[in-house]
Design a protein around this motif. Structure first.
Motif, PDB file in Angstrom:
ATOM      1  N   ASP A 134      88.230 110.051  61.603  1.00  0.00           N
ATOM      2  CA  ASP A 134      86.764 109.190  61.525  1.00  0.00           C
ATOM      3  C   ASP A 134      85.592 109.949  61.031  1.00  0.00           C
ATOM      4  OD1 ASP A 134      86.654 111.294  63.299  1.00  0.00           O
ATOM      5  OD2 ASP A 134      86.119 110.073  65.002  1.00  0.00           O
ATOM      6  N   SER A 135      85.907 111.060  60.135  1.00  0.00           N
ATOM      7  CA  SER A 135      84.842 111.994  59.648  1.00  0.00           C
ATOM      8  C   SER A 135      84.906 112.220  58.008  1.00  0.00           C
ATOM      9  CB  SER A 135      84.964 113.173  60.220  1.00  0.00           C
ATOM     10  OG  SER A 135      84.402 112.935  61.812  1.00  0.00           O
ATOM     11  N   VAL A 136      83.853 112.293  57.206  1.00  0.00           N
ATOM     12  CA  VAL A 136      83.801 112.692  56.015  1.00  0.00           C
ATOM     13  C   VAL A 136      82.892 113.738  55.907  1.00  0.00           C
ATOM     14  CG1 VAL A 136      84.617 110.518  55.047  1.00  0.00           C
ATOM     15  CG2 VAL A 136      82.464 110.991  55.232  1.00  0.00           C
ATOM     16  N   ASP A 137      83.009 114.861  54.713  1.00  0.00           N
ATOM     17  CA  ASP A 137      81.938 115.748  54.483  1.00  0.00           C
ATOM     18  C   ASP A 137      81.377 114.966  53.152  1.00  0.00           C
ATOM     19  OD1 ASP A 137      82.142 117.084  56.566  1.00  0.00           O
ATOM     20  OD2 ASP A 137      83.346 118.685  55.656  1.00  0.00           O
ATOM     21  N   LEU A 138      80.185 114.859  52.986  1.00  0.00           N
ATOM     22  CA  LEU A 138      79.497 114.579  51.606  1.00  0.00           C
ATOM     23  C   LEU A 138      79.140 115.932  50.822  1.00  0.00           C
ATOM     24  CD1 LEU A 138      77.221 111.693  52.869  1.00  0.00           C
ATOM     25  CD2 LEU A 138      79.459 111.541  51.729  1.00  0.00           C
ATOM     26  N   LEU A 139      79.222 115.859  49.580  1.00  0.00           N
ATOM     27  CA  LEU A 139      78.589 117.333  48.714  1.00  0.00           C
ATOM     28  C   LEU A 139      77.424 116.523  47.957  1.00  0.00           C
ATOM     29  CD1 LEU A 139      78.640 120.195  48.123  1.00  0.00           C
ATOM     30  CD2 LEU A 139      80.461 119.860  46.608  1.00  0.00           C
ATOM     31  N   ASP A 171      73.665 122.855  46.440  1.00  0.00           N
ATOM     32  CA  ASP A 171      74.903 122.362  47.114  1.00  0.00           C
ATOM     33  C   ASP A 171      74.180 122.208  48.441  1.00  0.00           C
ATOM     34  OD1 ASP A 171      76.440 121.784  44.757  1.00  0.00           O
ATOM     35  OD2 ASP A 171      77.530 124.051  45.517  1.00  0.00           O
ATOM     36  N   PHE A 172      74.254 120.635  49.057  1.00  0.00           N
ATOM     37  CA  PHE A 172      74.160 120.364  50.267  1.00  0.00           C
ATOM     38  C   PHE A 172      75.310 119.707  50.810  1.00  0.00           C
ATOM     39  CE2 PHE A 172      70.219 120.028  47.645  1.00  0.00           C
ATOM     40  CZ  PHE A 172      69.469 120.752  48.409  1.00  0.00           C
ATOM     41  N   LEU A 173      75.969 120.453  52.102  1.00  0.00           N
ATOM     42  CA  LEU A 173      77.056 119.746  52.803  1.00  0.00           C
ATOM     43  C   LEU A 173      76.593 118.908  53.766  1.00  0.00           C
ATOM     44  CD1 LEU A 173      80.047 119.658  52.916  1.00  0.00           C
ATOM     45  CD2 LEU A 173      79.890 121.496  54.609  1.00  0.00           C
ATOM     46  N   ILE A 174      76.880 117.618  53.963  1.00  0.00           N
ATOM     47  CA  ILE A 174      76.506 116.543  54.887  1.00  0.00           C
ATOM     48  C   ILE A 174      77.583 116.176  55.633  1.00  0.00           C
ATOM     49  CG2 ILE A 174      75.044 114.510  55.425  1.00  0.00           C
ATOM     50  CD1 ILE A 174      73.972 115.086  52.098  1.00  0.00           C
ATOM     51  N   PRO A 175      77.959 116.430  56.950  1.00  0.00           N
ATOM     52  CA  PRO A 175      78.820 115.922  57.594  1.00  0.00           C
ATOM     53  C   PRO A 175      78.510 114.569  58.472  1.00  0.00           C
ATOM     54  CG  PRO A 175      77.959 117.377  58.849  1.00  0.00           C
ATOM     55  CD  PRO A 175      77.139 117.589  57.553  1.00  0.00           C
ATOM     56  N   LEU A 176      79.465 113.653  58.036  1.00  0.00           N
ATOM     57  CA  LEU A 176      79.234 112.482  58.708  1.00  0.00           C
ATOM     58  C   LEU A 176      80.482 112.285  59.782  1.00  0.00           C
ATOM     59  CD1 LEU A 176      78.393 110.008  55.829  1.00  0.00           C
ATOM     60  CD2 LEU A 176      77.070 111.210  57.260  1.00  0.00           C
ATOM     61  N   GLN A 177      80.237 112.220  60.977  1.00  0.00           N
ATOM     62  CA  GLN A 177      81.337 112.198  61.866  1.00  0.00           C
ATOM     63  C   GLN A 177      81.199 110.948  62.848  1.00  0.00           C
ATOM     64  OE1 GLN A 177      80.106 115.904  63.568  1.00  0.00           O
ATOM     65  NE2 GLN A 177      81.517 117.153  62.385  1.00  0.00           N
ATOM     66  N   ASN A 178      82.257 110.668  63.523  1.00  0.00           N
ATOM     67  CA  ASN A 178      82.560 109.560  64.519  1.00  0.00           C
ATOM     68  C   ASN A 178      82.240 108.362  64.011  1.00  0.00           C
ATOM     69  OD1 ASN A 178      83.094 111.523  66.536  1.00  0.00           O
ATOM     70  ND2 ASN A 178      80.915 111.887  66.818  1.00  0.00           N
ATOM     71  N   LEU A 179      82.723 108.152  62.747  1.00  0.00           N
ATOM     72  CA  LEU A 179      82.534 106.643  62.163  1.00  0.00           C
ATOM     73  C   LEU A 179      83.614 105.754  62.539  1.00  0.00           C
ATOM     74  CD1 LEU A 179      82.060 108.142  58.406  1.00  0.00           C
ATOM     75  CD2 LEU A 179      80.124 107.330  60.046  1.00  0.00           C
ATOM     76  N   GLU A 180      83.246 104.688  62.833  1.00  0.00           N
ATOM     77  CA  GLU A 180      83.909 103.303  63.176  1.00  0.00           C
ATOM     78  C   GLU A 180      84.910 102.900  61.930  1.00  0.00           C
ATOM     79  OE1 GLU A 180      82.140 100.605  65.532  1.00  0.00           O
ATOM     80  OE2 GLU A 180      81.416 102.059  66.933  1.00  0.00           O
ATOM     81  N   PRO A 181      86.197 102.191  62.031  1.00  0.00           N
ATOM     82  CA  PRO A 181      86.651 101.793  60.851  1.00  0.00           C
ATOM     83  C   PRO A 181      85.673 100.953  60.058  1.00  0.00           C
ATOM     84  CG  PRO A 181      88.041 101.879  62.838  1.00  0.00           C
ATOM     85  CD  PRO A 181      86.719 102.282  63.254  1.00  0.00           C
ATOM     86  N   GLY A 182      85.640 100.804  58.947  1.00  0.00           N
ATOM     87  CA  GLY A 182      84.947 100.057  58.080  1.00  0.00           C
ATOM     88  C   GLY A 182      84.771 100.339  56.756  1.00  0.00           C
ATOM     89  N   ASN A 183      83.825  99.545  55.947  1.00  0.00           N
ATOM     90  CA  ASN A 183      83.583  99.990  54.560  1.00  0.00           C
ATOM     91  C   ASN A 183      82.048 100.538  54.513  1.00  0.00           C
ATOM     92  OD1 ASN A 183      86.052  99.141  53.294  1.00  0.00           O
ATOM     93  ND2 ASN A 183      85.141  97.135  53.721  1.00  0.00           N
ATOM     94  N   GLU A 219      71.860 109.905  44.638  1.00  0.00           N
ATOM     95  CA  GLU A 219      73.225 109.271  44.337  1.00  0.00           C
ATOM     96  C   GLU A 219      73.912 108.432  45.384  1.00  0.00           C
ATOM     97  OE1 GLU A 219      75.339 109.080  41.819  1.00  0.00           O
ATOM     98  OE2 GLU A 219      73.896 109.791  40.388  1.00  0.00           O
ATOM     99  N   SER A 220      74.772 107.821  45.102  1.00  0.00           N
ATOM    100  CA  SER A 220      75.417 106.844  46.127  1.00  0.00           C
ATOM    101  C   SER A 220      76.799 106.980  46.000  1.00  0.00           C
ATOM    102  CB  SER A 220      75.155 105.488  46.275  1.00  0.00           C
ATOM    103  OG  SER A 220      75.274 104.742  45.149  1.00  0.00           O
ATOM    104  N   VAL A 221      77.746 106.748  47.222  1.00  0.00           N
ATOM    105  CA  VAL A 221      79.172 106.598  47.000  1.00  0.00           C
ATOM    106  C   VAL A 221      79.707 105.863  48.088  1.00  0.00           C
ATOM    107  CG1 VAL A 221      79.614 108.656  48.613  1.00  0.00           C
ATOM    108  CG2 VAL A 221      81.071 108.211  46.990  1.00  0.00           C
ATOM    109  N   GLU A 222      80.751 105.175  47.824  1.00  0.00           N
ATOM    110  CA  GLU A 222      81.168 104.437  48.804  1.00  0.00           C
ATOM    111  C   GLU A 222      82.649 104.779  49.206  1.00  0.00           C
ATOM    112  OE1 GLU A 222      81.285 100.159  47.606  1.00  0.00           O
ATOM    113  OE2 GLU A 222      79.366 100.457  46.530  1.00  0.00           O
ATOM    114  N   PHE A 223      83.107 104.497  50.578  1.00  0.00           N
ATOM    115  CA  PHE A 223      84.383 105.088  50.887  1.00  0.00           C
ATOM    116  C   PHE A 223      84.815 104.045  52.244  1.00  0.00           C
ATOM    117  CE2 PHE A 223      80.963 107.393  52.983  1.00  0.00           C
ATOM    118  CZ  PHE A 223      81.318 107.361  54.513  1.00  0.00           C
ATOM    119  N   THR A 224      86.029 103.982  52.647  1.00  0.00           N
ATOM    120  CA  THR A 224      86.731 103.299  53.835  1.00  0.00           C
ATOM    121  C   THR A 224      87.138 104.236  54.837  1.00  0.00           C
ATOM    122  OG1 THR A 224      86.969 101.576  52.288  1.00  0.00           O
ATOM    123  CG2 THR A 224      88.214 101.442  54.423  1.00  0.00           C
TER     124      THR A 224
END
Length: 110
Positions: A13-18, A75-87, A104-109
């Motif tokens: 349920d987590s991703v790191d953005l760079l 560089d900027f590390l941006i953690p996104l945590q506790n994400l529910e399932p989805g796009n 910039e933008s990015v998409e993930f599931t």
């Protein structure tokens, strides 16, 4: 100047953005931060806005000019945590009003 954004899944349920800002010019450039905020982002889940990083936050008042030499990156590390399932779609930009195109933008599931 150029911005790039990548992500890496770090758990179920987590991703790191760079978020990276690179000086692609032949001259030194100045990034000016007018507070402790270095970037901002908006996060959408299934097309609905669910978070804006700066919303409800207070940042230290500071004025800082950072030179970036040709070829150098920030560089900027941006953690996104506790994400529910989805796009998801996230849009990230530099918190410097003098560089409005550094986004910039990015998409993930999840």
């Amino acid at each position: 100047m150029k911005a790039s954004l990548t992500y890496k899944k770090v758990s179920e349920d987590s991703v790191d953005l760079l978020f990276t800002v690179t000086n692609t010019t032949d001259e030194e450039q100045i990034i000016t931060f007018r507070s402790g905020q270095r970037y901002d982002y908006v996060l959408y889940k299934d097309g609905q806005l669910i978070e804006r990083f700066s919303e409800g936050k207070m940042f230290i008042m500071i004025y800082e000019e950072l030179p970036i030499t040709p070829g150098e990156s920030m560089d900027f590390l941006i953690p996104l945590q506790n994400l529910e399932p989805g796009n998801y779609k996230v849009k990230v930009w530099l918190a410097d009003r003098d560089w409005p195109t550094l986004r910039e933008s990015v998409e993930f599931t999840i």
